[in-house]
Design an enzyme around this catalytic site. Structure first.
Site, PDB file in Angstrom:
ATOM      1  N   GLY A   1     -15.443  -4.660 -15.166  1.00 51.84           N
ATOM      2  CA  GLY A   1     -15.355  -5.298 -13.863  1.00 51.84           C
ATOM      3  C   GLY A   1     -16.575  -5.034 -13.010  1.00 51.84           C
ATOM      4  O   GLY A   1     -17.345  -4.101 -13.267  1.00 51.84           O
ATOM      5  N   ALA A   2     -16.750  -5.876 -11.960  1.00 49.82           N
ATOM      6  CA  ALA A   2     -17.974  -5.800 -11.155  1.00 49.82           C
ATOM      7  C   ALA A   2     -17.707  -5.883  -9.659  1.00 49.82           C
ATOM      8  O   ALA A   2     -18.602  -6.239  -8.894  1.00 49.82           O
ATOM      9  CB  ALA A   2     -18.941  -6.917 -11.565  1.00 49.82           C
ATOM     10  N   GLY A   3     -16.518  -5.523  -9.204  1.00 46.05           N
ATOM     11  CA  GLY A   3     -16.192  -5.592  -7.786  1.00 46.05           C
ATOM     12  C   GLY A   3     -16.597  -4.341  -7.034  1.00 46.05           C
ATOM     13  O   GLY A   3     -17.395  -3.526  -7.505  1.00 46.05           O
TER      14      GLY A   3
ATOM     15  N   LYS B   1     -13.436  -3.702   3.099  1.00 43.19           N
ATOM     16  CA  LYS B   1     -14.364  -2.592   2.852  1.00 43.19           C
ATOM     17  C   LYS B   1     -15.819  -2.994   3.075  1.00 43.19           C
ATOM     18  O   LYS B   1     -16.659  -2.139   3.360  1.00 43.19           O
ATOM     19  CB  LYS B   1     -14.194  -2.067   1.427  1.00 43.19           C
ATOM     20  CG  LYS B   1     -12.861  -1.391   1.154  1.00 43.19           C
ATOM     21  CD  LYS B   1     -12.799  -0.875  -0.272  1.00 43.19           C
ATOM     22  CE  LYS B   1     -11.459  -0.234  -0.591  1.00 43.19           C
ATOM     23  NZ  LYS B   1     -11.412   0.319  -1.966  1.00 43.19           N
TER      24      LYS B   1
ATOM     25  N   GLY C   1      -4.374   5.579 -12.636  1.00 41.88           N
ATOM     26  CA  GLY C   1      -5.041   5.156 -11.417  1.00 41.88           C
ATOM     27  C   GLY C   1      -4.472   5.793 -10.168  1.00 41.88           C
ATOM     28  O   GLY C   1      -5.168   5.913  -9.153  1.00 41.88           O
TER      29      GLY C   1
ATOM     30  N   ASN D   1     -14.310   2.540   2.881  1.00 39.89           N
ATOM     31  CA  ASN D   1     -12.847   2.514   2.821  1.00 39.89           C
ATOM     32  C   ASN D   1     -12.218   3.426   3.865  1.00 39.89           C
ATOM     33  O   ASN D   1     -11.002   3.526   3.953  1.00 39.89           O
ATOM     34  CB  ASN D   1     -12.355   2.904   1.414  1.00 39.89           C
ATOM     35  CG  ASN D   1     -12.407   4.394   1.170  1.00 39.89           C
ATOM     36  OD1 ASN D   1     -13.353   5.076   1.583  1.00 39.89           O
ATOM     37  ND2 ASN D   1     -11.397   4.924   0.507  1.00 39.89           N
TER      38      ASN D   1
ATOM     39  N   ASP E   1     -13.605   6.665  -2.005  1.00 38.71           N
ATOM     40  CA  ASP E   1     -13.272   6.178  -3.347  1.00 38.71           C
ATOM     41  C   ASP E   1     -14.068   6.926  -4.414  1.00 38.71           C
ATOM     42  O   ASP E   1     -13.554   7.228  -5.494  1.00 38.71           O
ATOM     43  CB  ASP E   1     -13.536   4.681  -3.461  1.00 38.71           C
ATOM     44  CG  ASP E   1     -12.481   3.829  -2.771  1.00 38.71           C
ATOM     45  OD1 ASP E   1     -11.338   4.311  -2.616  1.00 38.71           O
ATOM     46  OD2 ASP E   1     -12.792   2.685  -2.385  1.00 38.71           O
TER      47      ASP E   1
ATOM     48  N   SER F   1       0.822  -1.212   0.000  1.00 36.62           N
ATOM     49  CA  SER F   1       0.000   0.000   0.000  1.00 36.62           C
ATOM     50  C   SER F   1       0.856   1.262   0.000  1.00 36.62           C
ATOM     51  O   SER F   1       1.859   1.365   0.708  1.00 36.62           O
ATOM     52  CB  SER F   1      -0.916   0.000   1.234  1.00 36.62           C
ATOM     53  OG  SER F   1      -1.630   1.217   1.309  1.00 36.62           O
ATOM     54  N   LEU F   2       0.416   2.236  -0.779  1.00 31.04           N
ATOM     55  CA  LEU F   2       1.077   3.541  -0.820  1.00 31.04           C
ATOM     56  C   LEU F   2       0.380   4.567   0.083  1.00 31.04           C
ATOM     57  O   LEU F   2       0.789   5.730   0.128  1.00 31.04           O
ATOM     58  CB  LEU F   2       1.108   4.060  -2.260  1.00 31.04           C
ATOM     59  CG  LEU F   2       2.023   3.285  -3.208  1.00 31.04           C
ATOM     60  CD1 LEU F   2       1.840   3.754  -4.643  1.00 31.04           C
ATOM     61  CD2 LEU F   2       3.480   3.423  -2.791  1.00 31.04           C
ATOM     62  N   SER F   3      -0.636   4.126   0.805  1.00 31.20           N
ATOM     63  CA  SER F   3      -1.329   5.045   1.699  1.00 31.20           C
ATOM     64  C   SER F   3      -0.403   5.666   2.747  1.00 31.20           C
ATOM     65  O   SER F   3      -0.513   6.868   3.030  1.00 31.20           O
ATOM     66  CB  SER F   3      -2.500   4.332   2.388  1.00 31.20           C
ATOM     67  OG  SER F   3      -3.519   4.038   1.458  1.00 31.20           O
TER      68      SER F   3
END
Length: 294
Positions: free
Chosen positions: A135-137, A67, A254, A88, A107, A16-18
């Site tokens: 996508g469907a997540g 999440k 992104g 999140n 998000d 993670s870059l958080s």
């Protein structure tokens, strides 16, 4: 301001870059003593971790699959997070009897802000008339909310399995949006025809779409006319982003979504406007090795 703690939780979470983003914000804001770390926490461990949080904690950032798991552990879920079905951000707010855990979703903010960079903002900003989601997540659910805010309430969603869209369809119903679901065809002509394409697919899963787009370009097909946001940022650029740009389309990386959603978390946790420039500089420095590798 009293020193506080915050962290990003997930499994795995070492990538993670958080911490880079939040720590840069704390330095720029002069929040001496504030600390932001990454903690590896599984779904099974989340309840115990949250239960052990004390008054020194300002908040948490969550990655998948936490999440959705966290929803049952919260005292209050903000409306946007509730309709999206994903939290999140957890904020710890002191109350007379202890603390209140509030779930939020940044998000959607990150997606909207990143897409506006590609679309152009200001008084003349045009609404998004058509959009395609890959996508469907959980990120796809946030994407539907973001697209609705930008003016498109009926995007097309391309998925690898229609049987796995139940969660996204329920989220769409709660939002009042009406997406159309279709099986993912890498060569779908819609890719080059809509105003916005958002890929929420995992790393390299969109490569077949990039290959099809390159083949169409070589055959003299019409170039993409819209903005692409690929939420993946490692490798950077992704194959889809690189091919899209080479075909003449507009690309938003992104990492811009990552930056903007983190900036909103900083605002919510600290009560101060996030220092976006300082955070962006730190993020670019952290991502430089991945650009070199690619």
């Amino acid at each position: 301001m009293t020193p506080r703690r915050a962290a990003v939780l997930g499994h795995p979470v070492a990538h993670s870059l958080s911490p880079v983003l939040h720590s840069a914000a704390y330095r720029a804001l002069g929040l001496d003593g504030w600390e932001y770390t990454a903690v590896d926490v599984t779904e099974e461990q989340l309840g115990g971790f949250v239960e052990g949080l004390d008054e020194s904690w300002a908040g948490l950032s969550l990655t998948m699959p936490l999440k959705q798991v966290v929803l049952d552990l919260l005292d209050h879920v903000e409306p946007l997070a509730g309709v999206v079905g994903a939290v999140n951000t957890v904020l710890l707010q002191p109350t007379g009897s202890g603390r209140t855990l509030v779930g939020a979703n940044t998000d959607v903010h990150g997606l909207v802000a990143a897409l506006r960079e590609g679309l152009g903002s200001g008084p003349g900003e045009r609404p998004v008339g058509s959009a395609l989601v890959l996508g469907a997540g959980a990120t796809a659910a946030s994407t539907l909310a973001a697209l609705a805010e930008l003016g498109c309430a009926s995007p097309t969603v391309l998925v690898r399995s229609l049987a796995r869209t139940g969660g996204l369809q329920r989220a769409a119903h709660r939002m009042g949006v009406t997406p159309r679901f279709e099986i993912l065809d890498p060569a779908s002509p819609l890719v080059a025809q809509v105003d916005v394409v958002v890929s929420t697919l995992p790393s390299r899963a969109a490569d077949p779409v990039a290959d099809a787009l390159a083949g169409q370009a070589a055959a003299g097909a019409a170039a993409p006319r819209g903005v692409l946001l690929d939420v993946v940022y490692d490798p950077r650029p992704t194959a889809l982003s690189r091919t899209w740009s080479q075909a003449g389309g507009t690309v938003v990386g992104g990492e811009r979504m990552l930056l903007h959603q983190a900036a909103e978390q900083v605002r919510l946790m600290t009560g101060q406007v996030a220092p976006l420039a300082a955070m962006a500089e730190a993020l670019e420095a952290a991502l430089l090795p991945s650009v070199t590798r690619s």
